[in-house]
Design a protein around this motif. Sequence first.
Motif, PDB file in Angstrom:
ATOM      1  N   THR A   5      -8.072  -6.570   2.213  1.00 42.41           N
ATOM      2  CA  THR A   5      -7.530  -5.209   2.130  1.00 42.41           C
ATOM      3  C   THR A   5      -8.680  -4.274   1.776  1.00 42.41           C
ATOM      4  OG1 THR A   5      -5.753  -3.861   1.216  1.00 42.41           O
ATOM      5  CG2 THR A   5      -6.874  -5.303  -0.342  1.00 42.41           C
ATOM      6  N   TRP A  18      -7.194   1.650   2.886  1.00 50.63           N
ATOM      7  CA  TRP A  18      -5.842   1.294   3.348  1.00 50.63           C
ATOM      8  C   TRP A  18      -4.834   1.531   2.224  1.00 50.63           C
ATOM      9  CZ3 TRP A  18      -1.370  -1.257   2.496  1.00 50.63           C
ATOM     10  CH2 TRP A  18      -0.507  -1.430   3.572  1.00 50.63           C
ATOM     11  N   ARG A  23      -1.902   4.299   2.549  1.00 50.51           N
ATOM     12  CA  ARG A  23      -0.527   3.842   2.786  1.00 50.51           C
ATOM     13  C   ARG A  23       0.355   3.877   1.548  1.00 50.51           C
ATOM     14  NH1 ARG A  23       0.509   1.432   7.851  1.00 50.51           N
ATOM     15  NH2 ARG A  23      -1.361   1.765   9.087  1.00 50.51           N
ATOM     16  N   CYS A  81      14.473  -2.314  -8.889  1.00 50.43           N
ATOM     17  CA  CYS A  81      13.918  -0.954  -8.988  1.00 50.43           C
ATOM     18  C   CYS A  81      14.920   0.073  -9.490  1.00 50.43           C
ATOM     19  CB  CYS A  81      13.385  -0.530  -7.626  1.00 50.43           C
ATOM     20  SG  CYS A  81      12.118  -1.661  -7.065  1.00 50.43           S
ATOM     21  N   ARG A  91      -0.377  -9.585   1.003  1.00 50.16           N
ATOM     22  CA  ARG A  91      -1.105  -8.361   0.628  1.00 50.16           C
ATOM     23  C   ARG A  91      -0.261  -7.084   0.605  1.00 50.16           C
ATOM     24  NH1 ARG A  91      -4.976  -7.321   5.943  1.00 50.16           N
ATOM     25  NH2 ARG A  91      -3.277  -7.308   7.445  1.00 50.16           N
ATOM     26  N   GLY A 147       8.215  -4.772   3.917  1.00 48.60           N
ATOM     27  CA  GLY A 147       7.894  -3.423   3.452  1.00 48.60           C
ATOM     28  C   GLY A 147       8.398  -2.317   4.351  1.00 48.60           C
ATOM     29  N   ASN A 148       8.235  -2.536   5.636  1.00 45.76           N
ATOM     30  CA  ASN A 148       8.637  -1.521   6.609  1.00 45.76           C
ATOM     31  C   ASN A 148      10.130  -1.225   6.579  1.00 45.76           C
ATOM     32  OD1 ASN A 148       8.015  -0.267   9.447  1.00 45.76           O
ATOM     33  ND2 ASN A 148       6.125  -1.100   8.536  1.00 45.76           N
ATOM     34  N   HIS A 160      11.734   6.871  -8.577  1.00 44.81           N
ATOM     35  CA  HIS A 160      11.158   5.542  -8.772  1.00 44.81           C
ATOM     36  C   HIS A 160       9.818   5.523  -8.027  1.00 44.81           C
ATOM     37  CE1 HIS A 160      10.360   1.354  -8.568  1.00 44.81           C
ATOM     38  NE2 HIS A 160      10.625   1.264  -7.281  1.00 44.81           N
ATOM     39  N   ASN A 164       6.185   4.042  -3.687  1.00 46.30           N
ATOM     40  CA  ASN A 164       5.087   4.328  -2.770  1.00 46.30           C
ATOM     41  C   ASN A 164       4.961   5.848  -2.782  1.00 46.30           C
ATOM     42  OD1 ASN A 164       3.637   5.034  -0.384  1.00 46.30           O
ATOM     43  ND2 ASN A 164       4.203   3.094   0.557  1.00 46.30           N
ATOM     44  N   ARG A 169       4.030   7.826  -0.664  1.00 48.02           N
ATOM     45  CA  ARG A 169       4.512   8.438   0.579  1.00 48.02           C
ATOM     46  C   ARG A 169       6.022   8.653   0.543  1.00 48.02           C
ATOM     47  NH1 ARG A 169       3.628   5.601   5.577  1.00 48.02           N
ATOM     48  NH2 ARG A 169       3.393   3.665   4.435  1.00 48.02           N
ATOM     49  N   ASN A 201       3.596   0.236  -8.897  1.00 45.26           N
ATOM     50  CA  ASN A 201       5.059   0.166  -8.897  1.00 45.26           C
ATOM     51  C   ASN A 201       5.504  -0.899  -9.908  1.00 45.26           C
ATOM     52  OD1 ASN A 201       7.723  -0.570  -8.299  1.00 45.26           O
ATOM     53  ND2 ASN A 201       7.460  -0.386  -6.083  1.00 45.26           N
TER      54      ASN A 201
HETATM   55  O1  UT7 Z   1       9.951  -0.641  -5.225  1.00 44.77           O
HETATM   56  C1  UT7 Z   1      10.875  -1.376  -4.512  1.00 44.77           C
HETATM   57  C2  UT7 Z   1      11.031  -0.951  -3.124  1.00 44.77           C
HETATM   58  N1  UT7 Z   1       9.818  -1.094  -2.397  1.00 44.77           N
HETATM   59  C3  UT7 Z   1       9.408  -0.124  -1.596  1.00 44.77           C
HETATM   60  O2  UT7 Z   1      10.043   0.900  -1.540  1.00 44.77           O
HETATM   61  C4  UT7 Z   1       8.219  -0.397  -0.735  1.00 44.77           C
HETATM   62  C5  UT7 Z   1       8.424   0.183   0.631  1.00 44.77           C
HETATM   63  N2  UT7 Z   1       7.414  -0.166   1.567  1.00 44.77           N
HETATM   64  C6  UT7 Z   1       6.119   0.247   1.507  1.00 44.77           C
HETATM   65  O3  UT7 Z   1       5.730   0.892   0.544  1.00 44.77           O
HETATM   66  C7  UT7 Z   1       5.214  -0.031   2.646  1.00 44.77           C
HETATM   67  O4  UT7 Z   1       5.975  -0.578   3.709  1.00 44.77           O
HETATM   68  C8  UT7 Z   1       4.027  -0.985   2.320  1.00 44.77           C
HETATM   69  C9  UT7 Z   1       3.029  -0.278   1.433  1.00 44.77           C
HETATM   70  C10 UT7 Z   1       4.550  -2.221   1.620  1.00 44.77           C
HETATM   71  C11 UT7 Z   1       3.340  -1.379   3.605  1.00 44.77           C
HETATM   72  O5  UT7 Z   1       2.883  -0.209   4.270  1.00 44.77           O
HETATM   73  P1  UT7 Z   1       3.216   0.035   5.809  1.00 44.77           P
HETATM   74  O6  UT7 Z   1       2.585   1.305   6.145  1.00 44.77           O
HETATM   75  O7  UT7 Z   1       4.698  -0.077   6.004  1.00 44.77           O
HETATM   76  O8  UT7 Z   1       2.455  -1.134   6.504  1.00 44.77           O
HETATM   77  P2  UT7 Z   1       3.026  -2.268   7.485  1.00 44.77           P
HETATM   78  O9  UT7 Z   1       3.707  -3.318   6.683  1.00 44.77           O
HETATM   79  O10 UT7 Z   1       3.754  -1.636   8.615  1.00 44.77           O
HETATM   80  O11 UT7 Z   1       1.700  -2.853   8.057  1.00 44.77           O
HETATM   81  C12 UT7 Z   1       0.841  -2.062   8.899  1.00 44.77           C
HETATM   82  C13 UT7 Z   1      -0.438  -2.844   9.121  1.00 44.77           C
HETATM   83  C14 UT7 Z   1      -0.204  -4.286   9.541  1.00 44.77           C
HETATM   84  O12 UT7 Z   1      -1.242  -4.663  10.430  1.00 44.77           O
HETATM   85  P3  UT7 Z   1      -1.013  -4.685  12.030  1.00 44.77           P
HETATM   86  O13 UT7 Z   1       0.116  -5.636  12.250  1.00 44.77           O
HETATM   87  O14 UT7 Z   1      -0.682  -3.282  12.385  1.00 44.77           O
HETATM   88  O15 UT7 Z   1      -2.331  -5.164  12.533  1.00 44.77           O
HETATM   89  C15 UT7 Z   1      -0.333  -5.047   8.260  1.00 44.77           C
HETATM   90  O16 UT7 Z   1      -0.720  -6.387   8.463  1.00 44.77           O
HETATM   91  O17 UT7 Z   1      -1.173  -2.916   7.885  1.00 44.77           O
HETATM   92  C16 UT7 Z   1      -1.427  -4.290   7.564  1.00 44.77           C
HETATM   93  N3  UT7 Z   1      -1.392  -4.419   6.121  1.00 44.77           N
HETATM   94  C17 UT7 Z   1      -2.485  -4.261   5.357  1.00 44.77           C
HETATM   95  N4  UT7 Z   1      -3.775  -4.003   5.655  1.00 44.77           N
HETATM   96  C18 UT7 Z   1      -4.640  -3.922   4.640  1.00 44.77           C
HETATM   97  C19 UT7 Z   1      -0.336  -4.669   5.327  1.00 44.77           C
HETATM   98  N5  UT7 Z   1      -0.722  -4.684   4.047  1.00 44.77           N
HETATM   99  C20 UT7 Z   1      -2.054  -4.450   4.034  1.00 44.77           C
HETATM  100  C21 UT7 Z   1      -3.007  -4.346   3.010  1.00 44.77           C
HETATM  101  N6  UT7 Z   1      -4.296  -4.069   3.359  1.00 44.77           N
HETATM  102  N7  UT7 Z   1      -2.700  -4.478   1.711  1.00 44.77           N
END
Ligand code: UT7
Length: 332
Positions: A29, A33, A37, A114, A155, A224-225, A259, A262, A264, A289
């Motif tokens: 990571t 990033w 994010r 949460c 991650r 996460g998504n 809460h 994130n 965003r 978080n």
């Molecule tokens: O508190 C309880 C409730 N929880 C939440 O509300 C969390 C909600 N979700 C989120 O905050 C976000 O979904 C995350 C921060 C967990 C993830 O962010 P995202 O923008 O939704 O990323 P993603 O899962 O769609 O992944 C996008 C890309 C992927 O790569 P490819 O497939 O596009 O090549 C992931 O593999 O980012 C990659 N990725 C990372 N890259 C670097 C995922 N995590 C990481 C990381 N570092 N830590």
Amino acid sequence: MYNSRILGAGHYVPERIVTNEDLSKMMNTSNEWIVERTGIQERRWYTPGVDTVTNMSAKASRLAMERSKTAPEEIDFIIFATITSDYFLPGNGVLLQRELGLKSIGALDIRNACSGFIYALSVADQFIKTGMYKKILVVGAEIQSSALDKSDEGRSSAVIFADGAGAVILGRAENDHPGILSTHLHSEGAHAEELYCIAPSSSGKVRISQEMIERGDFFLKMNGNAVFKHAVVRFMEVIQEALSHNGVSKEEIDLLVPHQANLRISQYIQQKLQLPDEKVFNNIMYLGNTTAGTIPIALSQAWEQGRLKDGDLVCLAAFGSGFAWASALLRW
Ligand code: UT7
């Protein structure tokens, strides 16, 4: 019927600071990033052998008691929101009762992740409103970092979750202070597996086995998504529900404490509600978080920073595992 009011808040976070640079040494990571994010720059993780959910929550509780001028013998009940209790059983409520040396009052544990703190606050509010109790210690505290998969596979959750404790004293309001105006609780279990942790599990042959350890069943698993997409919708709905229920407009909010899932998500809500920066409290940038801990920690810090004044209209909202989500509207 009585009104209930938050009389004081306190918090404690572990001393160990984990930066995005530190994480990039454990998994694939980067600081860029994570900041882009999630908005997180650093978070606190516990030190094994030093921090426990019990001792962190005791420190937060003592501060809340001091700030609300509450003597230990005045506390009638404990409500403890956590999904990461020190023992599988008993729950953390009784461990906190022992740690604080409180008399043999009741202690209730809440496992709504949460949204756990708002659920806890809502239960406490009912006890105060009926007159059954006068002062309740309401806590949200977690050690999440021991359930994080710090390899590349985990991650997306490993970079957001963190450790910490917050507490408030909810008491009977005096002089017609309205205090907590309403709370709104929801759940949709159809999405339970979008954010969950399997082990230790009671329904398997054994609660924990070598096989489960090798599979990583004790790690937190999150899509996460999917969580993100549901969160932004439910946050808005439940905030709107609180406003409509009380016939107040979004412009009347003095402080929104979402809460901290994130940055965003908070920014999305802020933009939808068209609230200026000073009306939204965020600390995820440096605390991550902390699940049930985020809202009471935020209340404690907001008060320290002079962002909560007597009579302010405060909106709390949370969404997370379950899915379960909730809001509360109150006068500080
Ligand atoms: O508190 C309880 C409730 N929880 C939440 O509300 C969390 C909600 N979700 C989120 O905050 C976000 O979904 C995350 C921060 C967990 C993830 O962010 P995202 O923008 O939704 O990323 P993603 O899962 O769609 O992944 C996008 C890309 C992927 O790569 P490819 O497939 O596009 O090549 C992931 O593999 O980012 C990659 N990725 C990372 N890259 C670097 C995922 N995590 C990481 C990381 N570092 N830590």
